[in-house]
Design a protein around this motif. Structure first.
Motif, PDB file in Angstrom:
ATOM      1  N   VAL A 173     -10.337   8.106  -7.782  1.00 64.89           N
ATOM      2  CA  VAL A 173      -9.013   8.468  -7.286  1.00 64.89           C
ATOM      3  C   VAL A 173      -8.199   7.219  -6.993  1.00 64.89           C
ATOM      4  O   VAL A 173      -8.729   6.108  -6.891  1.00 64.89           O
ATOM      5  CB  VAL A 173      -9.108   9.326  -5.996  1.00 64.89           C
ATOM      6  CG1 VAL A 173      -9.956  10.574  -6.209  1.00 64.89           C
ATOM      7  CG2 VAL A 173      -9.652   8.503  -4.829  1.00 64.89           C
ATOM      8  N   ALA A 174      -6.900   7.424  -6.866  1.00 65.18           N
ATOM      9  CA  ALA A 174      -5.997   6.418  -6.302  1.00 65.18           C
ATOM     10  C   ALA A 174      -5.377   7.041  -5.058  1.00 65.18           C
ATOM     11  O   ALA A 174      -5.113   8.250  -5.031  1.00 65.18           O
ATOM     12  CB  ALA A 174      -4.921   6.028  -7.305  1.00 65.18           C
ATOM     13  N   PHE A 175      -5.173   6.231  -4.028  1.00 68.80           N
ATOM     14  CA  PHE A 175      -4.561   6.718  -2.793  1.00 68.80           C
ATOM     15  C   PHE A 175      -3.126   6.216  -2.699  1.00 68.80           C
ATOM     16  O   PHE A 175      -2.831   5.056  -3.060  1.00 68.80           O
ATOM     17  CB  PHE A 175      -5.346   6.224  -1.574  1.00 68.80           C
ATOM     18  CG  PHE A 175      -6.661   6.929  -1.367  1.00 68.80           C
ATOM     19  CD1 PHE A 175      -6.711   8.176  -0.763  1.00 68.80           C
ATOM     20  CD2 PHE A 175      -7.853   6.346  -1.783  1.00 68.80           C
ATOM     21  CE1 PHE A 175      -7.915   8.836  -0.562  1.00 68.80           C
ATOM     22  CE2 PHE A 175      -9.067   6.992  -1.596  1.00 68.80           C
ATOM     23  CZ  PHE A 175      -9.100   8.240  -0.984  1.00 68.80           C
ATOM     24  N   TYR A 176      -2.248   7.079  -2.208  1.00 68.52           N
ATOM     25  CA  TYR A 176      -0.834   6.749  -2.085  1.00 68.52           C
ATOM     26  C   TYR A 176      -0.312   7.137  -0.710  1.00 68.52           C
ATOM     27  O   TYR A 176      -0.804   8.080  -0.075  1.00 68.52           O
ATOM     28  CB  TYR A 176      -0.008   7.517  -3.129  1.00 68.52           C
ATOM     29  CG  TYR A 176      -0.286   7.149  -4.560  1.00 68.52           C
ATOM     30  CD1 TYR A 176       0.472   6.171  -5.215  1.00 68.52           C
ATOM     31  CD2 TYR A 176      -1.302   7.789  -5.272  1.00 68.52           C
ATOM     32  CE1 TYR A 176       0.220   5.851  -6.541  1.00 68.52           C
ATOM     33  CE2 TYR A 176      -1.564   7.463  -6.591  1.00 68.52           C
ATOM     34  CZ  TYR A 176      -0.797   6.493  -7.219  1.00 68.52           C
ATOM     35  OH  TYR A 176      -1.056   6.165  -8.524  1.00 68.52           O
ATOM     36  N   GLN A 177       0.700   6.406  -0.264  1.00 65.69           N
ATOM     37  CA  GLN A 177       1.589   6.836   0.811  1.00 65.69           C
ATOM     38  C   GLN A 177       2.985   6.726   0.236  1.00 65.69           C
ATOM     39  O   GLN A 177       3.429   5.626  -0.109  1.00 65.69           O
ATOM     40  CB  GLN A 177       1.423   5.978   2.058  1.00 65.69           C
ATOM     41  CG  GLN A 177       0.291   6.440   2.965  1.00 65.69           C
ATOM     42  CD  GLN A 177       0.278   5.724   4.292  1.00 65.69           C
ATOM     43  OE1 GLN A 177       0.486   4.522   4.360  1.00 65.69           O
ATOM     44  NE2 GLN A 177       0.017   6.461   5.368  1.00 65.69           N
ATOM     45  N   GLY A 178       3.667   7.866   0.099  1.00 64.18           N
ATOM     46  CA  GLY A 178       4.882   7.868  -0.691  1.00 64.18           C
ATOM     47  C   GLY A 178       4.502   7.590  -2.133  1.00 64.18           C
ATOM     48  O   GLY A 178       3.574   8.178  -2.673  1.00 64.18           O
ATOM     49  N   GLU A 179       5.166   6.653  -2.760  1.00 66.18           N
ATOM     50  CA  GLU A 179       4.815   6.267  -4.132  1.00 66.18           C
ATOM     51  C   GLU A 179       4.063   4.939  -4.157  1.00 66.18           C
ATOM     52  O   GLU A 179       3.822   4.378  -5.227  1.00 66.18           O
ATOM     53  CB  GLU A 179       6.078   6.172  -4.994  1.00 66.18           C
ATOM     54  CG  GLU A 179       6.761   7.516  -5.225  1.00 66.18           C
ATOM     55  CD  GLU A 179       5.808   8.549  -5.833  1.00 66.18           C
ATOM     56  OE1 GLU A 179       5.122   8.213  -6.826  1.00 66.18           O
ATOM     57  OE2 GLU A 179       5.751   9.683  -5.307  1.00 66.18           O
ATOM     58  N   ALA A 189       0.896   2.797  -4.059  1.00 67.22           N
ATOM     59  CA  ALA A 189      -0.561   2.831  -4.194  1.00 67.22           C
ATOM     60  C   ALA A 189      -1.175   1.904  -3.158  1.00 67.22           C
ATOM     61  O   ALA A 189      -0.692   0.779  -2.947  1.00 67.22           O
ATOM     62  CB  ALA A 189      -0.977   2.408  -5.599  1.00 67.22           C
ATOM     63  N   LEU A 190      -2.241   2.348  -2.503  1.00 68.27           N
ATOM     64  CA  LEU A 190      -2.828   1.598  -1.396  1.00 68.27           C
ATOM     65  C   LEU A 190      -3.995   0.742  -1.859  1.00 68.27           C
ATOM     66  O   LEU A 190      -4.906   1.228  -2.530  1.00 68.27           O
ATOM     67  CB  LEU A 190      -3.309   2.556  -0.300  1.00 68.27           C
ATOM     68  CG  LEU A 190      -2.244   3.419   0.377  1.00 68.27           C
ATOM     69  CD1 LEU A 190      -2.872   4.251   1.480  1.00 68.27           C
ATOM     70  CD2 LEU A 190      -1.108   2.574   0.930  1.00 68.27           C
ATOM     71  N   ARG A 191      -3.956  -0.510  -1.458  1.00 62.53           N
ATOM     72  CA  ARG A 191      -5.108  -1.376  -1.641  1.00 62.53           C
ATOM     73  C   ARG A 191      -6.090  -1.118  -0.491  1.00 62.53           C
ATOM     74  O   ARG A 191      -5.769  -0.411   0.467  1.00 62.53           O
ATOM     75  CB  ARG A 191      -4.666  -2.841  -1.698  1.00 62.53           C
ATOM     76  CG  ARG A 191      -3.736  -3.132  -2.878  1.00 62.53           C
ATOM     77  CD  ARG A 191      -3.283  -4.584  -2.892  1.00 62.53           C
ATOM     78  NE  ARG A 191      -4.361  -5.475  -3.292  1.00 62.53           N
ATOM     79  CZ  ARG A 191      -4.620  -5.819  -4.564  1.00 62.53           C
ATOM     80  NH1 ARG A 191      -3.891  -5.331  -5.551  1.00 62.53           N
ATOM     81  NH2 ARG A 191      -5.607  -6.640  -4.850  1.00 62.53           N
ATOM     82  N   PHE A 192      -7.277  -1.701  -0.591  1.00 61.79           N
ATOM     83  CA  PHE A 192      -8.365  -1.348   0.315  1.00 61.79           C
ATOM     84  C   PHE A 192      -8.018  -1.598   1.784  1.00 61.79           C
ATOM     85  O   PHE A 192      -8.264  -0.746   2.642  1.00 61.79           O
ATOM     86  CB  PHE A 192      -9.620  -2.122  -0.084  1.00 61.79           C
ATOM     87  CG  PHE A 192     -10.858  -1.713   0.663  1.00 61.79           C
ATOM     88  CD1 PHE A 192     -11.152  -0.379   0.889  1.00 61.79           C
ATOM     89  CD2 PHE A 192     -11.751  -2.658   1.148  1.00 61.79           C
ATOM     90  CE1 PHE A 192     -12.303   0.019   1.568  1.00 61.79           C
ATOM     91  CE2 PHE A 192     -12.909  -2.288   1.824  1.00 61.79           C
ATOM     92  CZ  PHE A 192     -13.175  -0.950   2.036  1.00 61.79           C
ATOM     93  N   ASP A 193      -7.457  -2.745   2.096  1.00 61.16           N
ATOM     94  CA  ASP A 193      -7.149  -3.065   3.494  1.00 61.16           C
ATOM     95  C   ASP A 193      -6.185  -2.055   4.104  1.00 61.16           C
ATOM     96  O   ASP A 193      -6.364  -1.610   5.256  1.00 61.16           O
ATOM     97  CB  ASP A 193      -6.569  -4.478   3.608  1.00 61.16           C
ATOM     98  CG  ASP A 193      -7.618  -5.553   3.393  1.00 61.16           C
ATOM     99  OD1 ASP A 193      -8.821  -5.213   3.367  1.00 61.16           O
ATOM    100  OD2 ASP A 193      -7.243  -6.729   3.224  1.00 61.16           O
ATOM    101  N   ALA A 194      -5.162  -1.682   3.342  1.00 64.92           N
ATOM    102  CA  ALA A 194      -4.188  -0.711   3.846  1.00 64.92           C
ATOM    103  C   ALA A 194      -4.823   0.671   3.985  1.00 64.92           C
ATOM    104  O   ALA A 194      -4.548   1.398   4.943  1.00 64.92           O
ATOM    105  CB  ALA A 194      -2.982  -0.657   2.908  1.00 64.92           C
ATOM    106  N   LEU A 195      -5.679   1.044   3.034  1.00 61.58           N
ATOM    107  CA  LEU A 195      -6.350   2.333   3.107  1.00 61.58           C
ATOM    108  C   LEU A 195      -7.258   2.410   4.331  1.00 61.58           C
ATOM    109  O   LEU A 195      -7.319   3.435   5.008  1.00 61.58           O
ATOM    110  CB  LEU A 195      -7.160   2.559   1.835  1.00 61.58           C
ATOM    111  CG  LEU A 195      -8.010   3.836   1.795  1.00 61.58           C
ATOM    112  CD1 LEU A 195      -7.135   5.079   1.903  1.00 61.58           C
ATOM    113  CD2 LEU A 195      -8.853   3.871   0.527  1.00 61.58           C
ATOM    114  N   LEU A 196      -7.969   1.319   4.638  1.00 57.18           N
ATOM    115  CA  LEU A 196      -8.857   1.304   5.803  1.00 57.18           C
ATOM    116  C   LEU A 196      -8.096   1.598   7.087  1.00 57.18           C
ATOM    117  O   LEU A 196      -8.601   2.296   7.974  1.00 57.18           O
ATOM    118  CB  LEU A 196      -9.566  -0.045   5.913  1.00 57.18           C
ATOM    119  CG  LEU A 196     -10.739  -0.299   4.982  1.00 57.18           C
ATOM    120  CD1 LEU A 196     -11.304  -1.697   5.217  1.00 57.18           C
ATOM    121  CD2 LEU A 196     -11.830   0.746   5.168  1.00 57.18           C
ATOM    122  N   GLU A 197      -6.882   1.069   7.209  1.00 54.66           N
ATOM    123  CA  GLU A 197      -6.084   1.297   8.415  1.00 54.66           C
ATOM    124  C   GLU A 197      -5.764   2.779   8.572  1.00 54.66           C
ATOM    125  O   GLU A 197      -5.804   3.326   9.685  1.00 54.66           O
ATOM    126  CB  GLU A 197      -4.803   0.478   8.355  1.00 54.66           C
ATOM    127  CG  GLU A 197      -5.034  -1.030   8.441  1.00 54.66           C
ATOM    128  CD  GLU A 197      -3.735  -1.814   8.378  1.00 54.66           C
ATOM    129  OE1 GLU A 197      -2.652  -1.173   8.366  1.00 54.66           O
ATOM    130  OE2 GLU A 197      -3.790  -3.054   8.335  1.00 54.66           O
TER     131      GLU A 197
END
Length: 222
Positions: free
Chosen positions: A128-134, A136-144
């Protein structure tokens, strides 16, 4: 030496599987086998220092368990549960999803987090890819985000939902490098005082080995 799985079957009564950690942690039971004499000692982890050879060093895993379990829904409204496994690229991740999904579909979670299904593997994992809005989140941002909306992924043999205490109890004292979905459990039995006492007599060294979901999988080959 036999390598047949059937030779390693043993009965483990469910009532003996702890559902909550020992308190204090060093009160957990410890079995010590002396290979030279063949003797077995039943004691507690509080006495670990009594059994460590004077010349040994402590090698410790500083991985940190992340809140890898999140609950959401499909765009159509059906509920889903996602268990994060690991990053497999700068913006691609391997996950497990409870609920049927299709390539290209999106899953919706709290705080505007979305997951787009990129690939379906035969072993049941999904990319999967994770998004907030449009974005795409890298790992550090996703962890938060996971730290705010996620849940500690307790082992499947613990038959209860996670609690706030698990965020503390299912983590080693020296956890610092986020990425594990399971704790290096032997280290969970240290209290601050016991850990300091052991380190006062033995040098400690750290490495990072993120524990993956495979630690819970049964051996499948006969």
């Amino acid at each position: 030496m036999s390598t047949a799985v059937s030779d390693y079957e043993y009965d483990l009564p469910e009532e003996l599987i702890a559902q909550f950690p020992a308190q204090p942690p060093e009160s957990a039971r410890l079995l010590v086998y002396d290979r030279q004499t063949g003797t077995i000692t039943h004691t507690t982890f509080a006495r670990i220092n009594d059994f460590l050879p004077p010349e040994c060093a402590m090698v410790l895993n500083d991985t940190k368990v992340i809140k890898a379990r999140i609950f959401g829904q499909k765009v159509s409204g059906g509920k889903v549960e996602l268990l994060f496994q690991k990053p497999i690229g700068s913006e691609r991740y391997l996950v497990n999803i409870r609920g049927r999904v299709k390539i290209g579909s999106r899953l919706l979670f709290d705080e505007g987090l979305e997951a787009e299904i990129l690939a379906l593997a035969e072993d049941g994992t999904r990319e999967v890819a994770f998004y907030q809005g449009e974005q795409a989140l890298r790992f550090d941002a996703l962890l938060e985000v996971l730290d705010r909306i996620g849940h500690i992924p307790l082992p499947p043999y613990i038959k209860r939902e996670d609690t706030q205490d698990d965020s503390r109890d299912y983590q080693t004292l020296f956890a610092s490098k986020s990425g594990a979905v399971a704790a290096p459990t032997a280290s969970l039995h240290f209290s601050k005082e016991l850990f300091a006492a052991v380190c006062a007599q033995h040098p400690e060294h750290y490495l990072t080995l993120h524990v993956g979901i495979g630690t819970f999988k049964p051996v499948e080959a006969e």
